[in-house]
Design an enzyme around this catalytic site. Sequence first.
Site, mmCIF file in Angstrom:
data_model
loop_
_atom_site.group_PDB
_atom_site.id
_atom_site.type_symbol
_atom_site.label_atom_id
_atom_site.label_comp_id
_atom_site.label_asym_id
_atom_site.label_seq_id
_atom_site.Cartn_x
_atom_site.Cartn_y
_atom_site.Cartn_z
ATOM 1 N N ASN B 76 0.802 -1.548 0.020
ATOM 2 C CA ASN B 76 0.112 -0.304 0.025
ATOM 3 C C ASN B 76 0.867 0.897 0.264
ATOM 4 O O ASN B 76 2.143 1.268 0.505
ATOM 5 C CB ASN B 76 -0.821 0.298 1.480
ATOM 6 C CG ASN B 76 -0.075 0.485 2.680
ATOM 7 O OD1 ASN B 76 -0.420 1.463 3.018
ATOM 8 N ND2 ASN B 76 0.199 -0.480 3.482
ATOM 9 N N CYS B 138 6.063 3.249 8.629
ATOM 10 C CA CYS B 138 5.407 3.062 7.321
ATOM 11 C C CYS B 138 6.742 3.654 6.391
ATOM 12 O O CYS B 138 7.510 4.595 6.652
ATOM 13 C CB CYS B 138 4.971 4.739 7.781
ATOM 14 S SG CYS B 138 3.605 3.818 6.898
ATOM 15 N N CYS B 352 10.403 -33.713 -8.124
ATOM 16 C CA CYS B 352 11.743 -33.791 -7.248
ATOM 17 C C CYS B 352 12.464 -34.468 -8.113
ATOM 18 O O CYS B 352 13.533 -34.482 -7.426
ATOM 19 C CB CYS B 352 10.812 -34.960 -6.514
ATOM 20 S SG CYS B 352 10.783 -36.705 -6.832
ATOM 21 N N CYS B 356 16.438 -31.930 -8.584
ATOM 22 C CA CYS B 356 17.364 -32.418 -7.531
ATOM 23 C C CYS B 356 18.538 -32.793 -9.051
ATOM 24 O O CYS B 356 19.588 -32.319 -8.683
ATOM 25 C CB CYS B 356 16.977 -34.178 -6.967
ATOM 26 S SG CYS B 356 18.916 -34.679 -6.230
ATOM 27 N N CYS B 384 19.188 -32.068 1.444
ATOM 28 C CA CYS B 384 18.916 -30.699 1.116
ATOM 29 C C CYS B 384 17.633 -30.357 1.411
ATOM 30 O O CYS B 384 16.805 -29.445 1.740
ATOM 31 C CB CYS B 384 19.352 -30.415 0.252
ATOM 32 S SG CYS B 384 18.393 -30.680 -1.438
ATOM 33 N N CYS B 387 13.809 -31.811 -3.043
ATOM 34 C CA CYS B 387 12.522 -32.976 -3.118
ATOM 35 C C CYS B 387 10.911 -32.767 -2.309
ATOM 36 O O CYS B 387 10.032 -32.565 -2.779
ATOM 37 C CB CYS B 387 13.120 -33.826 -3.344
ATOM 38 S SG CYS B 387 13.225 -34.357 -1.877
ATOM 39 N N CYS B 391 7.485 -31.236 -3.721
ATOM 40 C CA CYS B 391 6.148 -32.059 -3.711
ATOM 41 C C CYS B 391 5.349 -31.190 -4.093
ATOM 42 O O CYS B 391 4.777 -31.138 -2.839
ATOM 43 C CB CYS B 391 6.991 -33.372 -2.700
ATOM 44 S SG CYS B 391 5.806 -34.453 -2.976
#
Lengths: 454, 435
Positions: B76, B138, B352, B356, B384, B387, B391
């Site tokens: 805004n 702000c 996945c 990868c 890591c 995947c 998913c």
Amino acid sequence: MPSRSEIRPGRMPPEVHPQAFADLHPPLDGHEVRVAADRCLFCYDAPCVSACPTGIDIPMFIRQLATGQPLVAARTILDANIMGGMCARVCPTETLCEEACVRNAAEGKPVEIGRLQRAATDAMLETGRQPFRRGAPTGRRVAVVGAGPAGLACAHKLAVLGHAVVVFEARAKAGGLNEYGIAAYKATDDIARREVEWILGIGGIELRTGARLGRDVTLAGLREEFDAVFLGLGLGATNALGLDEGGLAGVEDALAFIERLRQAYDLSGLPVGRRVVVIGGGMTAIDAAVQARKLGAEEVTIVYRRGPEAMGASRYEQELAQTAGCTIRHWARPAALSGEGGVLAAVTFAVTQLADGRLVDTGETFTLAADQLLKAIGQTFVAGDVREAGGLLDMAGGRIVVDAERRTSLPGVWAGGDCVAGGRDLTVVAVEDGKRAALSIDRTLRAAMREAAE
Amino acid sequence: MADLSVDFVGIKAPNPFWLASAPPTDKAYNVERAFREGWGGVVWKTLGEDPPVVNVSGPRYGAIHGPDRRVIGFNNIELITDRPLEVNLREIKEVKRRWPDRAMVVSLMVPCEEASWKAILKRVEETEADGIELNFGCPHGMSERGMGSAVGQVPDYVEMVARWCKTHTRMPVIVKLTPNITDVRKPAEAARRGGADAVSLINTINSIMGVDLDRMAPAPNTDGKGTHGGMCGPAVKPIALNMVAEIARFPATRGLPISGIGGIETWRDAAEFMALGAGTVQVCTAAMVYGFRIVHEMMTGLEAFMDERGYARLGDFVGAAVPNVTDWQYLNLDYAVKARIDQDLCIKCGRCHIACEDTSHQAITATKDGVRHFEVIDEECVGCNLCASVCPIEGCITMEPLVNAVDRRTGRFVDGSYRNWTQHPNNPRAQVAAE
């Protein structure tokens, strides 16, 4: 007592027709496109692509559609399938791409690939623009026999590759079954004709209608005159019931009925029976039965000799017929027709069953009162037209044998579509045949050109 | 039944769900609608000195959308209240009188002069509001005039104004912090030095929501020109959570009450802020997108969560996750997880695999015996979480810790030991210490 045929026009008030024959799957609007496209997961090695006979890169075109580029999406579709617009309407997607969609496993509802494809291809068709350009002229000429999906797909690809094409079509209009043999509610707004015109818009393709192989031209003549020939002949005849039809009025091929309907300017002038029986279990049976109902037939019964799972029509199509008010009766074959005064009055069926894998009669019969009988029990290739090639064209099961490149046994002759052996008789398969044949023809012609230059 | 009531720096409310200082709290009409729906309190939209500011009469808001046009980010360029001070004060007083059990906090922003603050504080006190929030956050418009985030970005000013306010009012003082700063702990510390009772965060983040490629201008824009706005909504929640956690665990600010703000849409979002130390939460975007009724889901959901976990009151879990927020160097490098794909849940989209394969460790198959099949290759998986992140099916891919097992990628036996970077042989500084 003189029998008056019940096959008459005006069974339905004309004002009902536009709604009854309206688009089976109305186009998605902009918001619906976004929502439907959002559901695509952009799968790796997407199963929907493998399930498409033309191998359209479906996740890519949906992503392009979702990002506000419908014409780019259309290009992706048309690169693989020049009749992507018609295929979006007539493909049994529920047994092709949409059946393979992983969303079925996720939540039992596939991405609406067919309707998304239509959104993209409609956008292209509306521009009237041809996104493809003719290739630099090669000076080679190719004859394409048959202006159905296979022939047109072949002709367009050949034009893109720079070859001059002449298409010979026996009938008055191009389009093949898209124009003559598919339910009106699947091909509204003259889509078949508009798509043909759009395809021919690339230029370099001469269309000669009213030119039938074996009557106006011969295969030998075409081989003589052109550098290559593609046969996309379709299936010229329909199968017979194998019983005495007795020349009764009211018995005809479902395809003839559909053709009359598709070519009618005014549906209110189209006659239909009061009690219609359709024999067969494929898409044509469904298309004929549903349209008979829509024209006002009171009772429409589809009778098929095996169970629902053996029907050529998908489960979706079967339900479509049932929703339209048609009855489907399985495990029965027509055994006898009876008439009054030369007009069909009833059909008697023998009840069938499987015994040791073979279809046999149980001995029971039943009779359906009927004033119209539509035969949709498959089509046959009319080999006569090409037999004059001296028996050199290998055939199997009554159809032309082709290799993976859609080459026939006859040098310089390719074939595709319903007239070749082994395919699934679908528009989308015919398009793939035409495309592959064109690529093969191009390779062959260019090899010959290189050879000649050396 | 869990008790949702709060006593936040002496401000009492029936629940911790307050509406943040923003358009939904600009008028008695809106605030009373919110109270009728059950909101525990409001921070009245920021008051300033008369004459009132003037807003643009074009678009004030912009959004980024997720699938199905869900608003995932919102911004805004609206300024503080554009209604006369007197009108706001009168309405605040009336509403507080009608809703005595709800928290009524008044947001303030006046020039950086003690006299200005002193004058407005006196008038706010007369409304019998429960407290004040200093708008140091702000980031648009007002900051160009030396207020809002222009103050919040200078810790010395934060401290100075907080002190003035504590000097001139008996009301609790909450300092609202801007995230448009390198280290949010600094202004929080300054607020505490100035005597502030609490901090609230985050205010909105400087942002351009998009570009209109036809006009070649920011979108939305005002007559062809655009300016940065302040972004909020679900997309900013991770930034806000981190900043709340930083203040909650920093020694100089630890224990300073926090009102958490930033992308809170559900009871779960609120519970997460609370677990990281927020005593109350403030909501704006979700109310602006869905209306005030969402507070029912928040209250009932939080209550059910607390009942299920046996938390009788909010204090039982506020800050419970703070001890588990640490620096990277203290993470256990001996710990190992492997991705596991639940084959019954897998829909075979293959995302996945391609994630990868293309971008990480080539640790997920595409086929098995020639059939489409996605399975983790333990010899390659580094755990890591890519995947599981990509998913589309929740719970299909999980990260399973190795317990007394050999990590087939490294060949190391994972025995539950703990060794962090400060202790690791690859750390040159650790080696120096060891020698």
